[in-house]
Scaffold this motif. Structure first.
Motif, PDB file in Angstrom:
ATOM      1  N   GLU A  48       0.826  -1.226   0.000  1.00 27.46           N
ATOM      2  CA  GLU A  48       0.000   0.000   0.000  1.00 27.46           C
ATOM      3  C   GLU A  48       0.853   1.266   0.000  1.00 27.46           C
ATOM      4  O   GLU A  48       0.513   2.262   0.641  1.00 27.46           O
ATOM      5  CB  GLU A  48      -0.942   0.013   1.226  1.00 27.46           C
ATOM      6  CG  GLU A  48      -1.691  -1.270   1.476  1.00 27.46           C
ATOM      7  CD  GLU A  48      -2.792  -1.529   0.468  1.00 27.46           C
ATOM      8  OE1 GLU A  48      -3.082  -0.638  -0.345  1.00 27.46           O
ATOM      9  OE2 GLU A  48      -3.354  -2.637   0.507  1.00 27.46           O
ATOM     10  N   SER A  50       1.140   3.446  -2.108  1.00 21.56           N
ATOM     11  CA  SER A  50       0.453   4.594  -2.699  1.00 21.56           C
ATOM     12  C   SER A  50      -0.269   5.415  -1.638  1.00 21.56           C
ATOM     13  O   SER A  50      -0.637   6.568  -1.876  1.00 21.56           O
ATOM     14  CB  SER A  50      -0.558   4.127  -3.750  1.00 21.56           C
ATOM     15  OG  SER A  50      -1.553   3.291  -3.158  1.00 21.56           O
ATOM     16  N   GLN A  51      -0.458   4.827  -0.454  1.00 23.89           N
ATOM     17  CA  GLN A  51      -1.095   5.542   0.647  1.00 23.89           C
ATOM     18  C   GLN A  51      -0.067   6.403   1.369  1.00 23.89           C
ATOM     19  O   GLN A  51       1.109   6.044   1.503  1.00 23.89           O
ATOM     20  CB  GLN A  51      -1.733   4.559   1.634  1.00 23.89           C
ATOM     21  CG  GLN A  51      -2.853   3.718   1.040  1.00 23.89           C
ATOM     22  CD  GLN A  51      -4.094   4.531   0.728  1.00 23.89           C
ATOM     23  OE1 GLN A  51      -4.338   5.589   1.308  1.00 23.89           O
ATOM     24  NE2 GLN A  51      -4.889   4.040  -0.218  1.00 23.89           N
ATOM     25  N   ASP A 196     -12.746   2.868   1.638  1.00 25.34           N
ATOM     26  CA  ASP A 196     -11.549   2.096   1.260  1.00 25.34           C
ATOM     27  C   ASP A 196     -10.283   2.966   1.305  1.00 25.34           C
ATOM     28  O   ASP A 196      -9.305   2.664   0.640  1.00 25.34           O
ATOM     29  CB  ASP A 196     -11.727   1.479  -0.129  1.00 25.34           C
ATOM     30  CG  ASP A 196     -11.888   2.528  -1.235  1.00 25.34           C
ATOM     31  OD1 ASP A 196     -11.721   3.740  -0.976  1.00 25.34           O
ATOM     32  OD2 ASP A 196     -12.174   2.124  -2.384  1.00 25.34           O
ATOM     33  N   TRP A 197     -10.310   4.026   2.073  1.00 28.61           N
ATOM     34  CA  TRP A 197      -9.239   5.006   2.235  1.00 28.61           C
ATOM     35  C   TRP A 197      -9.216   6.055   1.122  1.00 28.61           C
ATOM     36  O   TRP A 197      -8.547   7.070   1.260  1.00 28.61           O
ATOM     37  CB  TRP A 197      -7.843   4.388   2.324  1.00 28.61           C
ATOM     38  CG  TRP A 197      -7.539   3.463   3.454  1.00 28.61           C
ATOM     39  CD1 TRP A 197      -6.907   2.271   3.363  1.00 28.61           C
ATOM     40  CD2 TRP A 197      -7.796   3.654   4.853  1.00 28.61           C
ATOM     41  NE1 TRP A 197      -6.750   1.690   4.608  1.00 28.61           N
ATOM     42  CE2 TRP A 197      -7.290   2.522   5.544  1.00 28.61           C
ATOM     43  CE3 TRP A 197      -8.412   4.659   5.608  1.00 28.61           C
ATOM     44  CZ2 TRP A 197      -7.369   2.371   6.926  1.00 28.61           C
ATOM     45  CZ3 TRP A 197      -8.502   4.509   6.983  1.00 28.61           C
ATOM     46  CH2 TRP A 197      -7.984   3.388   7.628  1.00 28.61           C
ATOM     47  N   SER A 198      -9.909   5.841   0.027  1.00 29.29           N
ATOM     48  CA  SER A 198      -9.806   6.755  -1.111  1.00 29.29           C
ATOM     49  C   SER A 198     -10.780   7.918  -0.998  1.00 29.29           C
ATOM     50  O   SER A 198     -11.842   7.812  -0.369  1.00 29.29           O
ATOM     51  CB  SER A 198     -10.064   6.009  -2.423  1.00 29.29           C
ATOM     52  OG  SER A 198     -11.434   5.676  -2.538  1.00 29.29           O
ATOM     53  N   ALA A 199     -10.426   9.035  -1.655  1.00 29.08           N
ATOM     54  CA  ALA A 199     -11.334  10.175  -1.710  1.00 29.08           C
ATOM     55  C   ALA A 199     -12.625   9.787  -2.422  1.00 29.08           C
ATOM     56  O   ALA A 199     -13.710  10.281  -2.076  1.00 29.08           O
ATOM     57  CB  ALA A 199     -10.657  11.349  -2.419  1.00 29.08           C
ATOM     58  N   GLY A 200     -12.532   8.892  -3.402  1.00 24.92           N
ATOM     59  CA  GLY A 200     -13.724   8.455  -4.116  1.00 24.92           C
ATOM     60  C   GLY A 200     -14.733   7.783  -3.212  1.00 24.92           C
ATOM     61  O   GLY A 200     -15.944   8.044  -3.299  1.00 24.92           O
ATOM     62  N   SER A 201     -14.260   6.912  -2.315  1.00 23.41           N
ATOM     63  CA  SER A 201     -15.182   6.250  -1.390  1.00 23.41           C
ATOM     64  C   SER A 201     -15.785   7.269  -0.425  1.00 23.41           C
ATOM     65  O   SER A 201     -16.969   7.185  -0.086  1.00 23.41           O
ATOM     66  CB  SER A 201     -14.483   5.125  -0.623  1.00 23.41           C
ATOM     67  OG  SER A 201     -13.548   5.625   0.313  1.00 23.41           O
ATOM     68  N   GLN A 224      -7.967  11.588   3.206  1.00 21.95           N
ATOM     69  CA  GLN A 224      -8.384  11.426   1.820  1.00 21.95           C
ATOM     70  C   GLN A 224      -9.888  11.191   1.721  1.00 21.95           C
ATOM     71  O   GLN A 224     -10.570  11.772   0.862  1.00 21.95           O
ATOM     72  CB  GLN A 224      -7.622  10.272   1.173  1.00 21.95           C
ATOM     73  CG  GLN A 224      -6.195  10.611   0.794  1.00 21.95           C
ATOM     74  CD  GLN A 224      -6.122  11.712  -0.250  1.00 21.95           C
ATOM     75  OE1 GLN A 224      -5.830  12.858   0.071  1.00 21.95           O
ATOM     76  NE2 GLN A 224      -6.402  11.371  -1.482  1.00 21.95           N
ATOM     77  N   MET A 225     -10.422  10.318   2.561  1.00 24.62           N
ATOM     78  CA  MET A 225     -11.860  10.103   2.547  1.00 24.62           C
ATOM     79  C   MET A 225     -12.596  11.370   2.988  1.00 24.62           C
ATOM     80  O   MET A 225     -13.668  11.690   2.456  1.00 24.62           O
ATOM     81  CB  MET A 225     -12.235   8.918   3.435  1.00 24.62           C
ATOM     82  CG  MET A 225     -11.781   7.575   2.895  1.00 24.62           C
ATOM     83  SD  MET A 225     -12.515   6.129   3.730  1.00 24.62           S
ATOM     84  CE  MET A 225     -11.852   6.305   5.391  1.00 24.62           C
TER      85      MET A 225
END
Length: 313
Positions: A48, A50-51, A196-201, A224-225
């Motif tokens: 991970e 990328s995190q 899922d840790w992403s801004a999209g979620s 990010q979320m």
């Protein structure tokens, strides 16, 4: 002399150091390893990257290892499996590393490591540690309690939590801290949503919350979320913090530039990486497991939290 022997006088040391600079001398690490029986290499098993958190922790590990005279060999896992962990550890064994730092904060990581006959010290980030593996982690539960207590002290009573993936140890610890703080305040813990840790979620969860309008505050599992939630709320004309307060987690460098600037829990990831190496070096010197260490989190107050101005938005 070069190894800083205490019986060498200051004058002699200065003369030798001047000669080293003038002649361009470089230490022969291969020859040194024959004498010390150490490779001066630390293996780092990571995922991970990328995190933000794992990447910054790795930076701290690399810097601390370099300062201590060690090289770092990195094995990055695309997918976290027992087989992948076994193969990476086998790779490190072939390199004769002096120790291994594991930056794979998943629930099954320590169990996988326990199945191996490890002959070098191992430090697992995010793990509690045990008789075979040392642990190094930020106190995630305490950080979550700091976030939720702040919201409770502001007067919020309906506080949701946007958590990370369930297989991440940090996600589970933050959710547990959220529940503990709510229980201490005699508040309901029914508002749990999984990202899922992403801004999209965060964005998709924010759209749902903006439509339901059941809570006055959110504790979001990472910044990010939280960014995604802020975008969704802006589109739904939900004002932050007038209608809902938001607290994130991590304190990424950009968090102070969100709209509004984000109140969040700061983790010092680079310090965590440095402490990993400290524990590792003690384990190498003592040829033993050195237990666990905690790095404390801190609440950073900005403009995304305020007292509630009415019922749930």
């Amino acid at each position: 002399m070069i190894n800083n022997h205490p019986n060498v006088s200051t004058a002699t040391r200065e003369k030798v150091e001047s000669a080293i600079v003038e002649l361009g001398y470089r230490r022969n690490t291969a020859a040194r390893s024959l004498v010390t029986r150490r490779s001066q290499i630390i293996g780092v098993l990571a995922s991970e990257l990328s995190q933000y958190g794992p990447a910054r922790t790795l930076l701290g590990v690399e810097q601390a290892a370099r300062d201590a005279g060690y090289f770092v060999s990195i094995a990055a896992l695309r997918e976290v499996t027992t087989e992948g962990i076994l193969n990476a550890v086998s790779h490190f064994t072939d390199q004769a590393v002096d120790g291994i730092v594991v930056l794979v904060p998943h629930a099954d990581t320590v169990r996988a490591l326990e199945e191996m006959n490890l002959s070098v010290p191992v430090v697992a980030v995010g793990a509690p540690g045990n008789s075979n593996v040392s642990g190094a982690r930020v106190d995630q539960r305490h950080g979550a309690r700091l976030a939720v207590r702040h919201l409770v002290e502001l007067g919020h009573r309906r506080i949701a939590h946007v958590c990370g993936p369930p297989h991440w140890t940090d996600s589970g610890e933050r959710a547990a801290g959220w529940r503990e703080a709510l229980r201490d305040a005699e508040l309901d813990d029914q508002f749990l949503l999984e990202g899922d840790w992403s801004a999209g979620s965060g964005y998709h969860i924010g759209r749902r919350l903006g439509a339901e309008r059941q809570v006055t505050a959110l504790f979001v599992g990472n910044d990010q979320m939280a960014l995604g939630v802020l975008r969704a709320f802006a589109e739904a004309n939900v004002r932050v913090p007038q209608d809902v307060s938001i607290v994130g987690f991590d304190d990424q460098p950009e968090s102070g530039y969100f709209t509004p600037p984000l109140t969040t829990v700061r983790q010092d990831f680079e310090e965590l990486g440095r402490r990993c190496v400290d524990v590792m070096l003690r384990g190498i010197a003592a040829n033993a497991v050195e237990g666990s260490i905690f790095v404390p989190p801190h609440l950073v107050l900005r403009s995304s939290t305020a007292p509630p101005r009415g019922p749930a938005f």
